[in-house]
Design an enzyme around this catalytic site. Structure first.
Site, PDB file in Angstrom:
ATOM      1  N   GLU A  83      52.028  41.159  25.259  1.00 55.84           N
ATOM      2  CA  GLU A  83      50.650  41.407  24.818  1.00 55.84           C
ATOM      3  C   GLU A  83      50.589  42.357  23.618  1.00 55.84           C
ATOM      4  O   GLU A  83      49.523  42.889  23.287  1.00 55.84           O
ATOM      5  CB  GLU A  83      49.815  41.905  26.011  1.00 55.84           C
ATOM      6  CG  GLU A  83      49.596  40.764  27.009  1.00 55.84           C
ATOM      7  CD  GLU A  83      48.864  41.130  28.294  1.00 55.84           C
ATOM      8  OE1 GLU A  83      49.093  42.220  28.831  1.00 55.84           O
ATOM      9  OE2 GLU A  83      48.070  40.303  28.756  1.00 55.84           O
ATOM     10  N   HIS A 102      45.898  48.690  28.022  1.00 53.50           N
ATOM     11  CA  HIS A 102      45.403  47.425  28.574  1.00 53.50           C
ATOM     12  C   HIS A 102      45.785  47.362  30.042  1.00 53.50           C
ATOM     13  O   HIS A 102      46.943  47.584  30.393  1.00 53.50           O
ATOM     14  CB  HIS A 102      46.033  46.250  27.814  1.00 53.50           C
ATOM     15  CG  HIS A 102      45.871  44.931  28.508  1.00 53.50           C
ATOM     16  ND1 HIS A 102      44.641  44.436  28.875  1.00 53.50           N
ATOM     17  CD2 HIS A 102      46.787  44.021  28.922  1.00 53.50           C
ATOM     18  CE1 HIS A 102      44.812  43.273  29.479  1.00 53.50           C
ATOM     19  NE2 HIS A 102      46.109  42.996  29.523  1.00 53.50           N
ATOM     20  N   HIS A 104      44.843  45.415  34.143  1.00 52.02           N
ATOM     21  CA  HIS A 104      44.208  44.350  34.913  1.00 52.02           C
ATOM     22  C   HIS A 104      43.426  45.004  36.047  1.00 52.02           C
ATOM     23  O   HIS A 104      43.664  44.723  37.216  1.00 52.02           O
ATOM     24  CB  HIS A 104      45.259  43.383  35.464  1.00 52.02           C
ATOM     25  CG  HIS A 104      46.035  42.644  34.406  1.00 52.02           C
ATOM     26  ND1 HIS A 104      47.034  41.761  34.714  1.00 52.02           N
ATOM     27  CD2 HIS A 104      45.951  42.655  33.056  1.00 52.02           C
ATOM     28  CE1 HIS A 104      47.537  41.251  33.593  1.00 52.02           C
ATOM     29  NE2 HIS A 104      46.894  41.788  32.572  1.00 52.02           N
ATOM     30  N   TYR A 129      28.192  58.455  30.065  1.00 52.45           N
ATOM     31  CA  TYR A 129      29.617  58.679  29.771  1.00 52.45           C
ATOM     32  C   TYR A 129      30.297  57.433  29.223  1.00 52.45           C
ATOM     33  O   TYR A 129      31.133  57.524  28.325  1.00 52.45           O
ATOM     34  CB  TYR A 129      30.316  59.245  31.013  1.00 52.45           C
ATOM     35  CG  TYR A 129      29.559  60.462  31.465  1.00 52.45           C
ATOM     36  CD1 TYR A 129      29.595  61.627  30.708  1.00 52.45           C
ATOM     37  CD2 TYR A 129      28.696  60.406  32.563  1.00 52.45           C
ATOM     38  CE1 TYR A 129      28.822  62.718  31.055  1.00 52.45           C
ATOM     39  CE2 TYR A 129      27.926  61.499  32.916  1.00 52.45           C
ATOM     40  CZ  TYR A 129      27.992  62.657  32.159  1.00 52.45           C
ATOM     41  OH  TYR A 129      27.226  63.725  32.485  1.00 52.45           O
ATOM     42  N   HIS A 169      40.703  38.441  32.898  1.00 47.61           N
ATOM     43  CA  HIS A 169      42.020  39.004  32.576  1.00 47.61           C
ATOM     44  C   HIS A 169      42.004  40.535  32.690  1.00 47.61           C
ATOM     45  O   HIS A 169      42.623  41.072  33.605  1.00 47.61           O
ATOM     46  CB  HIS A 169      42.414  38.531  31.173  1.00 47.61           C
ATOM     47  CG  HIS A 169      43.742  39.024  30.691  1.00 47.61           C
ATOM     48  ND1 HIS A 169      44.360  38.525  29.573  1.00 47.61           N
ATOM     49  CD2 HIS A 169      44.558  40.002  31.153  1.00 47.61           C
ATOM     50  CE1 HIS A 169      45.513  39.168  29.385  1.00 47.61           C
ATOM     51  NE2 HIS A 169      45.643  40.066  30.333  1.00 47.61           N
TER      52      HIS A 169
HETATM   53 ZN   LIG Z   1      47.072  41.460  30.529  1.00 45.22          ZN
END
Ligand SMILES: [Zn+2]
Length: 224
Positions: A83, A102, A104, A129, A169
């Site tokens: 990624e 990143h 999940h 916030y 995702h």
């Molecule tokens: Zn991912």
């Protein structure tokens, strides 16, 4: 070793330790699972430290992080996450970005699947916030993991957003440094959780005027 090289090496070692420590903290709190999720930081020479492919964020080795040069070539360490294009797209379009996270994370993924989510303003303004730390969050469509089109979609935002949700995702957040990126990511996940908890209960959201006052007071980068 010259003083400059020595201090660059010390800074890189500190960055390696910080990536592993904060990645483990995210993993230990269930914010990503298995070998999912990835973290990167930008080095002063324009290169990146990136978490390796196929490894749990809970058990990273500082010496095993992938080191990429400014052109994205692997200099040392293990092969980087597939990624990388998500990370590279943020660094290319946001000169201020020093770190990208990143995950999940479950609530953000759940929220990304719901029909009422506005793709251009994906998180409801429940607290100030999220507004302060994330600005407006963009929901991008589903892409097969590793598809270069994901990076193209982030580049297409022209650097105007620091946080995106990839449908079905997970979220991606860029910030000035790793600590700030982790804080912003935690706020994104907490806000998605609040959105799910209040869904269907007609919550009082911040009004447009209240959001505008938060944006002005805290100098939030707000892509209107
Ligand atoms: Zn991912």
């Amino acid at each position: 070793m010259s003083a400059t090289v020595d201090s660059a090496a010390r800074a890189e070692n500190a960055a390696r330790e910080a990536v592993c420590r904060l990645a483990a903290s995210l993993f230990d709190r269930g914010l990503t699972q298995g070998a999912s999720g990835n973290v990167s930081v930008r080095l002063p020479d324009g290169g990146l430290l990136v978490t390796p492919t196929g490894r749990s964020l809970g058990r990273l080795d500082p010496a095993g992080l992938a080191k990429l040069d400014a052109d994205g070539r692997l200099v040392s360490g293990d092969a980087p996450t597939k990624e990388v294009p998500l990370h590279a797209a943020f660094y290319r379009t946001r000169g201020t970005a020093g770190a990208v996270v990143h995950l999940h994370s479950a609530h953000a993924v759940a929220w990304s699947t719901l029909p009422e989510v506005d793709p251009d303003d994906a998180l409801p303004p429940i607290t100030p916030y999220a507004v302060m730390l994330l600005g407006r969050v963009k929901l991008l469509p589903f892409f097969v993991p590793g598809d270069p089109a994901t990076g193209e979609a982030i580049r297409g935002l022209g650097g105007r957003r620091s946080a995106v949700l990839l449908a079905n995702h997970g979220p991606v957040v860029a910030s000035r440094d790793l600590e700030a990126a982790v804080n912003a990511m935690e706020e994104l996940e907490a806000t998605a959780r609040l959105a799910l908890l209040t869904r269907g209960h007609h919550p009082r959201l911040l009004s447009d005027g209240e959001v505008a006052r938060v944006v002005e007071r805290f100098g939030v980068e707000w892509d209107a």
